[in-house]
Motif scaffolding. Sequence first.
Motif, PDB file in Angstrom:
ATOM      1  N   MET A 140      30.453  55.196  16.063  1.00  0.00           N
ATOM      2  CA  MET A 140      30.555  55.560  14.651  1.00  0.00           C
ATOM      3  C   MET A 140      29.612  54.720  13.809  1.00  0.00           C
ATOM      4  O   MET A 140      29.001  55.214  12.846  1.00  0.00           O
ATOM      5  CB  MET A 140      31.991  55.389  14.162  1.00  0.00           C
ATOM      6  N   HIS A 188      38.036  55.304  11.565  1.00  0.00           N
ATOM      7  CA  HIS A 188      36.715  55.369  12.201  1.00  0.00           C
ATOM      8  C   HIS A 188      36.269  54.037  12.804  1.00  0.00           C
ATOM      9  O   HIS A 188      35.072  53.836  13.009  1.00  0.00           O
ATOM     10  CB  HIS A 188      35.681  55.862  11.190  1.00  0.00           C
ATOM     11  N   ASP A 245      33.919  62.980  13.205  1.00  0.00           N
ATOM     12  CA  ASP A 245      34.417  62.026  14.195  1.00  0.00           C
ATOM     13  C   ASP A 245      35.347  62.780  15.146  1.00  0.00           C
ATOM     14  O   ASP A 245      36.456  63.155  14.782  1.00  0.00           O
ATOM     15  CB  ASP A 245      35.157  60.903  13.470  1.00  0.00           C
TER      16      ASP A 245
END
Length: 446
Positions: free
Chosen positions: A133, A155, A250
């Motif tokens: 990420m 995240h 994500d």
Amino acid sequence: MIEKKRKILLQNGKGQHLYEKALKLIPGGTQLLSKRPELHLPNGWPVYYKKASGCKVWDLDDREFIDMSTMGIGTCILGYADPDVNRVVKEVIDSGSMSSLNAPEDVACAELLISLHPWAEMVRFARTGGESMAIAVRIARSYSRKDIVMFCGYHGWHDWYLSANLNDGDALGAHLLSGLSPSGVPRYLKGSSVPFYFNDLEDFRIKYLQNEGKVGAIVLEAVRNDPPSPEFITAIRQVCDEEEAVFIVDEITSGFRLNCGGAHLIYGFEPDVAVFAKGISNGYPMAAILGKEKFMQAAQDTFISSTYWTEKIGPTAAIATIEKMQRQNVQERLVDIGQAIQETWRQAAEEFSIPIDITGIPPLSHMAFKDNPLVYKTLFAQQMLMKGFLAPPVVYSSYAHVPDILSEYRQAVLETFQEIHKFRKTGHPEKFLKGPVCHAGFKRLN
């Protein structure tokens, strides 16, 4: 009356003794917050494992447990030590998992992932979700030349994400976990990451207007408890197009659960970049950042490079895992398993008049007790552990959760709800705990 099958005595065994040592040697005791025993059953959770196979785990005292929790925090979709994946990994180990040259499996894995996501054109690899990420955000900022990242959901642990808590102290609390301290995150990052609520179009628009002209990336999980609304996705897409910002999805938790690929394919939207980890390689470290060429080429304008991203085990395991998923139609089975688990919880709650909430897509099922939630969560884990199950009130479906296992789990859940019902009738359910009440954790894991 529910027939009792087996009982495991709670004990302060080798795992708890080792954890006491670990707390003196390792800050926090574990490398991952989600694996801290205090989140499940303080002073009773086995903590460490000696062996894992299928959906069974053996602790340091050789006690055998059926894992009806997160199956390695969502990594082992096929089950622990899957023989087909392990076979190719062992071949790689024997032939040399690392070299001064590159692994051809990188190219093969990239081709496979792009074939599953035709909108994508290029891939970079890493080995963990958090770092992947961070790579995606770095690429987005490199492309857009703008610093602000708008996001919703969880995240990872990197500065770009945790900096949101520099604003008002607990901005992330409403998104996943309250109390994440931004200590150590540079103060000058304050305001660089802006959270908004999932599926809340008004909140998104307000936050965007406050940062108009400065947004370089918008990040969200493909699905949380509910799928994304078309209006929500359309608004994000429109802002990204107008701002020349990068739309990042994500898929670290959601990917390869509902389908063989990203969940965004089911919900009919096309991001600019998608990030995968966890379930793509069945327990071996691997992560992938997929994207359209014009965005991914921005990686060349910055510096993204790491030695162990070039080892051979990760892409080899990912290829073997994904190909087996395709052969066995694994995702259809994951959905069926999750639906059966949710129905088991629902029936048990109704039969014994215990109020609960059930949330999550079927392969990522979550149960929460409505009243006195931490006490009942601890009691559930305690009573299930005594029946031979690692079972906080959350289950990530695995292909190894075969029908016989599900049947045994259902029996144990019914028995446990019956016991909790009796504890509840006394008015003092906490008296039946054999240790402290568990700590609050990730909302996904509550």
